[in-house]
Design a protein around this motif. Structure first.
Motif, mmCIF file in Angstrom:
data_model
loop_
_atom_site.group_PDB
_atom_site.id
_atom_site.type_symbol
_atom_site.label_atom_id
_atom_site.label_comp_id
_atom_site.label_asym_id
_atom_site.label_seq_id
_atom_site.Cartn_x
_atom_site.Cartn_y
_atom_site.Cartn_z
ATOM 1 N N ASN A 157 27.001 -31.650 -115.136
ATOM 2 C CA ASN A 157 26.490 -30.293 -114.969
ATOM 3 C C ASN A 157 26.765 -29.580 -116.283
ATOM 4 O OD1 ASN A 157 25.817 -27.738 -114.018
ATOM 5 N ND2 ASN A 157 27.898 -27.374 -113.265
ATOM 6 N N TYR A 158 25.698 -29.153 -116.972
ATOM 7 C CA TYR A 158 25.902 -28.627 -118.321
ATOM 8 C C TYR A 158 25.270 -27.260 -118.503
ATOM 9 C CZ TYR A 158 21.020 -29.387 -119.233
ATOM 10 O OH TYR A 158 19.657 -29.292 -119.174
ATOM 11 N N GLU A 176 20.439 -25.080 -118.896
ATOM 12 C CA GLU A 176 21.382 -25.572 -117.893
ATOM 13 C C GLU A 176 20.708 -26.630 -117.043
ATOM 14 O OE1 GLU A 176 22.191 -22.565 -114.840
ATOM 15 O OE2 GLU A 176 20.321 -23.290 -114.006
ATOM 16 N N GLY A 177 21.516 -27.436 -116.369
ATOM 17 C CA GLY A 177 20.947 -28.448 -115.489
ATOM 18 C C GLY A 177 22.003 -29.435 -115.035
ATOM 19 N N ILE A 178 21.602 -30.287 -114.125
ATOM 20 C CA ILE A 178 22.499 -31.360 -113.673
ATOM 21 C C ILE A 178 21.771 -32.689 -113.846
ATOM 22 C CG2 ILE A 178 23.769 -32.346 -111.734
ATOM 23 C CD1 ILE A 178 23.956 -29.670 -110.487
ATOM 24 N N TYR A 179 22.425 -33.597 -114.529
ATOM 25 C CA TYR A 179 21.878 -34.943 -114.667
ATOM 26 C C TYR A 179 22.591 -35.885 -113.720
ATOM 27 C CZ TYR A 179 19.978 -33.832 -119.311
ATOM 28 O OH TYR A 179 19.279 -33.323 -120.368
ATOM 29 N N THR A 233 22.902 -40.166 -113.324
ATOM 30 C CA THR A 233 22.497 -41.527 -113.649
ATOM 31 C C THR A 233 23.158 -42.438 -112.632
ATOM 32 O OG1 THR A 233 22.251 -41.104 -115.995
ATOM 33 C CG2 THR A 233 22.569 -43.378 -115.365
ATOM 34 N N THR A 292 17.743 -42.539 -113.807
ATOM 35 C CA THR A 292 18.249 -41.244 -114.240
ATOM 36 C C THR A 292 17.346 -40.146 -113.721
ATOM 37 O OG1 THR A 292 19.064 -42.238 -116.239
ATOM 38 C CG2 THR A 292 18.821 -39.879 -116.264
ATOM 39 N N ALA A 293 17.931 -39.069 -113.300
ATOM 40 C CA ALA A 293 17.123 -37.932 -112.872
ATOM 41 C C ALA A 293 17.898 -36.669 -113.157
ATOM 42 C CB ALA A 293 16.805 -38.040 -111.385
ATOM 43 N N ARG A 294 17.189 -35.566 -113.255
ATOM 44 C CA ARG A 294 17.897 -34.296 -113.311
ATOM 45 C C ARG A 294 17.906 -33.808 -111.878
ATOM 46 N NH1 ARG A 294 17.173 -31.064 -118.813
ATOM 47 N NH2 ARG A 294 15.635 -32.663 -119.176
ATOM 48 N N ALA A 295 19.099 -33.646 -111.326
ATOM 49 C CA ALA A 295 19.214 -33.567 -109.879
ATOM 50 C C ALA A 295 19.967 -32.341 -109.420
ATOM 51 C CB ALA A 295 19.946 -34.797 -109.385
ATOM 52 N N PRO A 296 19.273 -31.340 -108.978
ATOM 53 C CA PRO A 296 19.986 -30.165 -108.497
ATOM 54 C C PRO A 296 20.587 -30.342 -107.112
ATOM 55 C CG PRO A 296 17.611 -29.778 -108.446
ATOM 56 C CD PRO A 296 17.818 -31.154 -108.981
ATOM 57 N N LYS A 344 18.762 -35.844 -104.172
ATOM 58 C CA LYS A 344 18.226 -36.463 -105.383
ATOM 59 C C LYS A 344 19.152 -37.574 -105.881
ATOM 60 C CE LYS A 344 14.522 -34.731 -107.640
ATOM 61 N NZ LYS A 344 13.538 -35.561 -108.343
ATOM 62 N N ALA A 368 21.717 -38.568 -120.354
ATOM 63 C CA ALA A 368 20.828 -39.650 -119.979
ATOM 64 C C ALA A 368 19.459 -39.559 -120.622
ATOM 65 C CB ALA A 368 20.694 -39.672 -118.480
ATOM 66 N N PHE A 369 18.984 -38.352 -120.915
ATOM 67 C CA PHE A 369 17.630 -38.241 -121.432
ATOM 68 C C PHE A 369 17.616 -38.328 -122.945
ATOM 69 C CE2 PHE A 369 17.334 -36.839 -117.187
ATOM 70 C CZ PHE A 369 16.061 -37.162 -116.775
ATOM 71 N N ARG A 405 9.696 -41.875 -117.056
ATOM 72 C CA ARG A 405 9.997 -42.611 -118.265
ATOM 73 C C ARG A 405 10.612 -43.961 -117.897
ATOM 74 N NH1 ARG A 405 14.050 -40.173 -122.885
ATOM 75 N NH2 ARG A 405 12.515 -40.069 -124.512
ATOM 76 N N ASN A 461 16.159 -48.844 -117.656
ATOM 77 C CA ASN A 461 16.358 -47.475 -117.193
ATOM 78 C C ASN A 461 15.034 -46.834 -116.813
ATOM 79 O OD1 ASN A 461 16.403 -44.374 -118.080
ATOM 80 N ND2 ASN A 461 18.408 -44.952 -117.348
ATOM 81 N N SER A 462 14.988 -46.258 -115.628
ATOM 82 C CA SER A 462 13.818 -45.441 -115.319
ATOM 83 C C SER A 462 14.280 -44.025 -115.051
ATOM 84 C CB SER A 462 13.025 -46.021 -114.164
ATOM 85 O OG SER A 462 13.859 -46.188 -113.062
ATOM 86 N N GLN A 463 13.464 -43.090 -115.478
ATOM 87 C CA GLN A 463 13.866 -41.692 -115.421
ATOM 88 C C GLN A 463 12.818 -40.850 -114.733
ATOM 89 O OE1 GLN A 463 14.773 -40.329 -119.378
ATOM 90 N NE2 GLN A 463 16.371 -41.850 -119.657
ATOM 91 N N ASP A 464 13.322 -39.763 -114.212
ATOM 92 C CA ASP A 464 12.495 -38.920 -113.396
ATOM 93 C C ASP A 464 13.039 -37.513 -113.613
ATOM 94 O OD1 ASP A 464 11.305 -37.647 -111.350
ATOM 95 O OD2 ASP A 464 12.264 -38.794 -109.754
ATOM 96 N N ASP A 465 12.221 -36.614 -114.062
ATOM 97 C CA ASP A 465 12.744 -35.335 -114.514
ATOM 98 C C ASP A 465 11.722 -34.244 -114.260
ATOM 99 O OD1 ASP A 465 14.486 -33.605 -115.707
ATOM 100 O OD2 ASP A 465 13.963 -34.133 -117.760
ATOM 101 N N SER A 495 16.168 -22.330 -119.606
ATOM 102 C CA SER A 495 15.542 -23.408 -118.847
ATOM 103 C C SER A 495 16.430 -23.804 -117.687
ATOM 104 C CB SER A 495 15.312 -24.623 -119.754
ATOM 105 O OG SER A 495 16.552 -25.187 -120.135
ATOM 106 N N ASN A 549 16.535 -26.824 -114.135
ATOM 107 C CA ASN A 549 15.829 -27.815 -113.323
ATOM 108 C C ASN A 549 15.880 -27.443 -111.840
ATOM 109 O OD1 ASN A 549 18.553 -28.409 -112.984
ATOM 110 N ND2 ASN A 549 18.179 -30.579 -112.706
ATOM 111 N N ARG A 550 16.369 -26.241 -111.554
ATOM 112 C CA ARG A 550 16.362 -25.761 -110.166
ATOM 113 C C ARG A 550 15.115 -24.891 -109.988
ATOM 114 N NH1 ARG A 550 21.649 -25.301 -112.361
ATOM 115 N NH2 ARG A 550 23.227 -26.418 -111.172
#
Ligand SMILES: [Zn+2]
Lengths: 457, 480
Positions: free
Chosen positions: A30-31, A50-53, A55, A68-72, A76, A333-334, B29, B43-47, B64, B66-67
């Motif tokens: 969480n950054y 901001e966001g939560i990653y 992996t 990997t996902a950005r997961a709130p 997720k 992760a990204f 990705r 690795n597979s990614q989803d964003d 920015s 992601n919520r």
């Protein structure tokens, strides 16, 4: 906002329940990152991210897959693990990577005293950046030059959990400022880093950049050749960083790609140099555990010139019959597609010596004093041959005195060879480098560095 | 996605912003890499998330998240407005934007074979086979990689634009590192470390025949270990497209970026030797040198119809008959430079970054000589292939490039392979040495990536070019 260990742990547990009997590992970060940049005394970029990653890695003997996902939200996280487990069916052979087990030292209580964390950063980051930018602009303008610079703040928390019962959790903070002062042909620079707001004296840093700029106006041409150099900490950091990153990777050493290959216990650089990586030292920006949740151990890479320690992650340690030193890179992760090194020394230190910069200047008959090195790139990795430019103030030293600025030069040299030429190690170190960790180094004086080109400015 | 993009714009609008734009990006990705027959990364990614950019009191703010629920969007809009207000205290003049019409449009980059629909097992098998082919006596690292990415993006702004674009891209590469205890040598195909990503589907992977090239890549890496070092000489140098693309990138692409010229990167990457007054005056290269930026080139990974400020893209000439005639710009920099309109060069890496001036397909126009004739007409020279190292100063003048391999040319014939070639020069002097450029048949787009800005954005770039010859260039072997 810091969510706390329990909140992240709940999310990770929900994910691990989806692992379906496979070995699994979940990373959550969480950054919050803020950056304010100014140009000609005007803020032209001001951002807050901001966001939560998440992996999720799932293993089955020699197979592995990663999602990997950005997961709130917790769902997720669970979905990432499910997808990784599904993808595992297609997974191919991968070396055995033993999952690390729990280590109490890697899980801090967010209400206690946390190394590398200053609670003032999350509270004041946005306002603080604006104030620092304002102060820097006014100090630099008062001394004459045009001000440019950036002020960054970061706070984040990382949790890693795996099916071998490891739970590593820690929040951390970092602040970094760098100022550039420009006045016709003069350039000056300064940089400060730390994990707390108090560590940064913006006024002093701004004054350093302005002062350097005023001294470097109207540089004279200076021919390429081999000269003694005095490297301010910004420049010295580049040498230490490349030598440690390319040289101390246990896998590179095993594959014969490092200057340290086959040279354990031998003298590889000047005996004035001791280089180590220590994630717990609060003179840097501490990082308690690595990208696999393993506690970062202090590794003495070079002790008084002797090649003495290498860096490993779980996989490379297993391959060499070693134990992980906790140096799997801590990366978001990204990242890029460029592929990364297997290990990363993210808390480097070069031990201080006893020479003030003034003494280095006094002891130089003919040489150059260099503020920063720019755009340094690897020409040959094994001997750490690097090319780059001098920048932000290069000065001619003659008969023990700075006589004036010179135009920037290109150098191409082996950093290993260069670090064998050390005559003085500075008595005062500075934490350099942005973002994760940092590198703390004093100034250095070398008897020789090879310059291979000149510029018109 | 359209709804989120428009909602956050109207929220920030209601908080006092004079201009707002937002981008919602959904990214898929895949990155797979096999080293020495073992999977390094699968690795597979989803964003997905939103970035909102505002002008308040003439100062920029960006936030920015992601919520994407209503409350989080409102908080994000508020953060953008607040940081802009904080920045407005350090301001000499209000930011102004060059005008741009509003658009409601959709553009989807079409690909033949959806790379995400290709089975993971098939991809892993290809990479494992390639790695196996390369792993031979003398090779220490045999790596094969594939990357795929798809961004679905909606842009909205407070002037009423609403634009949806979909970008798909694919790349793949081989890397062989040979070691003999004294030195390391590398050969790659088709491109050093960026996987030559193209704005195409799986068809581009099939067309590059990775498996067929694997034995050559490995054997050339091993051969380099015993090749003699490139001799020091001043000679005619023919630079292959995969190396020349990076040369264009560093010594033209970055130099003509309006944000660098205006000092916005002075605290970090640096500025440029170009001054806006030099337009129409500066001799950048010889008369055969024509360079342009064109975001609409088909098949490139950076191509788009609208940039990330909602500006409709088109071709911009940068160097015509050797003379500097144009720059790459944004709405803000176009206004500062007194231009009517932005050149439409703003791109952001993902939703969480601000757009920056990027180099959309900055390319060298083809010449009129065939590649074969270019070699045949070279009496004495060297052919340089594939970049290995690059460095350039903060004003984009003094550069030094190293290549993976060189081949000497004698009387129009390619002869001996040499190792560690390096060449260095000063930008306008270098381009002035260009005396011939191979024709359209040899011209191709090379996919690259570029780190720019703070925080660093790993942006998409690509450069079109063919083999080009530079006369009287200084080359040498590795110096250490
Ligand atoms: Zn670049």
């Amino acid at each position: 906002m810091i969510l706390g260990k329990k909140c992240l742990q709940d999310m990770a547990e929900m994910g691990l329940r989806q692992a379906d009997g496979f070995e699994a590992e979940i990373h959550l970060e969480n950054y919050n990152y803020g950056l304010t940049r100014f140009s000609e005394g005007q803020i032209h970029q001001n951002i807050s991210m901001e966001g939560i990653y998440v992996t999720a890695r799932v293993f089955d003997g020699r197979r592995c897959s990663e999602v990997t996902a950005r997961a709130p939200e917790p769902e997720k996280v669970a979905e990432a693990v499910r997808r990784a487990a599904e993808a595992l069916v297609a997974g191919a052979v991968r070396p055995q990577r033993p999952l690390p087990g729990p280590d109490k030292a890697c899980s801090v209580d967010e209400n206690g005293d946390i190394p590398g964390f200053d609670a003032c950063v999350p509270e004041n980051a946005d306002r603080w950046r604006g104030r620092v930018a304002e102060r820097a602009v006014s100090v630099i303008e008062r001394e004459g030059p045009r001000p440019f610079g950036r002020v960054a703040t970061e706070f984040s928390e990382r949790l890693i959990m795996n099916t071998a019962e490891l739970i590593s959790y820690a929040p951390r903070t970092s602040c970094n400022v760098s100022f550039t002062a420009i006045r016709d042909t003069g350039y000056g620079y300064s940089e400060r880093s730390g994990f707390s707001l108090d560590a940064i004296n913006a006024g002093e840093a701004a004054s350093e950049a302005a002062g350097g700029c005023n001294l470097s106006r109207d540089p004279e041409p200076f021919p390429e050749g081999e000269y003694p150099v005095i490297l301010l900490p910004y420049a010295a950091a580049d040498l230490v960083s490349f030598v440690a990153r390319l040289g101390a990777d246990g896998e590179a050493v095993a594959e014969g790609r490092s200057f340290m290959s086959g040279r354990a216990g031998e003298r590889v650089v000047s005996d004035l140099l001791t280089i180590y990586d220590d994630g717990a030292d609060e003179h840097g920006c501490p990082i308690l555990f690595d990208g696999e949740g393993v506690r970062k151990r202090r590794v003495d890479i070079i002790s008084e010139g002797i090649a003495s320690g290498l860096l490993y992650n779980q996989t490379t340690a297993a391959a060499e019959g070693e134990v992980s030193t906790g140096h799997a890179p801590v990366v978001r992760a990204f990242g890029s597609f460029r592929g990364g090194a297997s290990v990363s020394p993210q808390n480097l230190f070069l031990a201080e010596g006893d020479a003030p910069v003034a003494e280095m200047i006094e002891d130089t008959d003919l040489g150059l004093l260099i503020t920063t090195l720019h755009y340094t790139r690897v020409v040959e990795p094994r001997d750490v041959v690097i090319t780059g430019m001098t920048r932000n103030g290069t000065f001619l030293v003659r008969n023990g005195e700075i006589v004036g600025p010179v135009k920037n030069l290109r150098f191409t040299d082996s950093y290993v060879r260069a670090l064998n030429q050390v005559t003085h190690v500075g008595s005062q170190s500075l934490l350099c480098g942005e973002g994760v960790g940092g590198i703390r180094v004093p100034a250095l004086r070398l008897d020789s560095l090879r310059f291979t080109g000149t510029t018109e400015f | 996605m359209r709804d989120v993009a428009q909602r956050v714009v109207s929220m920030a609008d209601g908080m006092g912003a004079s201009y707002v734009d937002s981008r919602v990006v959904q990214r898929e990705r895949e990155f797979i890499s096999v080293k020495n027959e073992e999977v390094e990364v699968a690795n597979s990614q989803d964003d997905m998330g939103v970035g909102v950019r505002v002008l308040v009191d003439g100062a920029w703010g960006f936030a920015s998240t992601n919520r994407l629920d209503g409350r989080s969007l409102e908080k994000c809009a508020r953060r953008a407005v607040e940081v802009a207000r904080g920045g407005a205290t350090v301001r000499k003049y209000p930011v102004q934007l060059a005008p741009e019409p509003e658009y409601q449009d959709e553009w989807i980059r079409s690909v033949e074979i959806d790379p995400f629909a290709v089975d993971m097992a098939k991809k892993l098998e290809l990479l494992t086979e390639c790695s196996k082919e390369m792993l031979r006596e003398g090779v220490g690292v045999a790596r094969a990689s594939l990357v795929f990415e798809r961004d679905t993006q909606v842009f909205a702004n407070s002037s009423g634009s609403l634009i949806r674009q979909v970008f798909t891209e694919s790349g793949g590469s081989l890397y062989a590192l040979a070691v003999n205890g004294e030195q390391t040598q590398v050969r790659t195909y088709p491109c050093t470390i960026w996987h030559d990503i193209q704005g195409e589907g799986w068809e581009t992977i099939e067309a590059r025949d990775l498996l067929g090239n694997a034995p050559r890549v490995a054997s050339e890496a091993v051969q380099l270990l015993s090749a003699r070092p490139c001799p020091e000489m001043t000679t005619d140098v023919i630079i292959a497209p995969n190396e020349l693309a990076l040369q264009i990138h560093e010594s033209v692409g970055h130099a003509v970026e309006a944000d660098r010229i205006l000092g916005h990167e002075a605290d970090f990457a640096g500025t440029s030797f170009i001054d806006p007054d030099m337009l129409g005056e500066l001799r950048y290269g010889s008369e055969v040198v024509n360079l342009f930026a064109d975001p609409t080139l088909p098949g490139s990974r950076i191509s788009y119809k609208y940039d990330d400020e909602g500006v409709k893209a088109g071709r911009v000439d940068l160097v015509r008959d050797g003379v500097l005639v144009g720059l790459t710009t944004s709405r803000e920099s176009a206004h500062e430079l007194g231009l009517d309109r932005s050149g439409g060069c703003m791109r952001a890496n993902n939703f969480d970054h601000i757009p920056l001036v990027r180099m959309p397909n900055v390319s060298l126009e083809p010449g009129d000589v065939s590649y074969e004739d270019l070699i045949a007409s070279t009496k004495k020279g060297i052919l340089l292939d594939q970049n290995r190292s690059w460095s350039i100063d903060d004003r984009r003048l003094n550069f030094q490039f190293g290549s993976e391999a060189g081949w000497l040319i004698e009387d129009g014939q390619i002869t001996e392979m040499v190792r560690d070639p390096i060449y260095a020069d000063i930008t306008p002097q270098f381009w002035s040495k260009c005396d011939a450029i191979a024709d359209e048949d040899d011209w191709r787009i090379v996919g690259y990536a570029c780190g720019k800005g703070a925080p660093s954005q790993d942006g998409r770039v690509a450069h079109g070019c063919s083999h080009a010859r530079f006369t009287g260039l200084k080359v040498g072997g590795k110096k250490s």
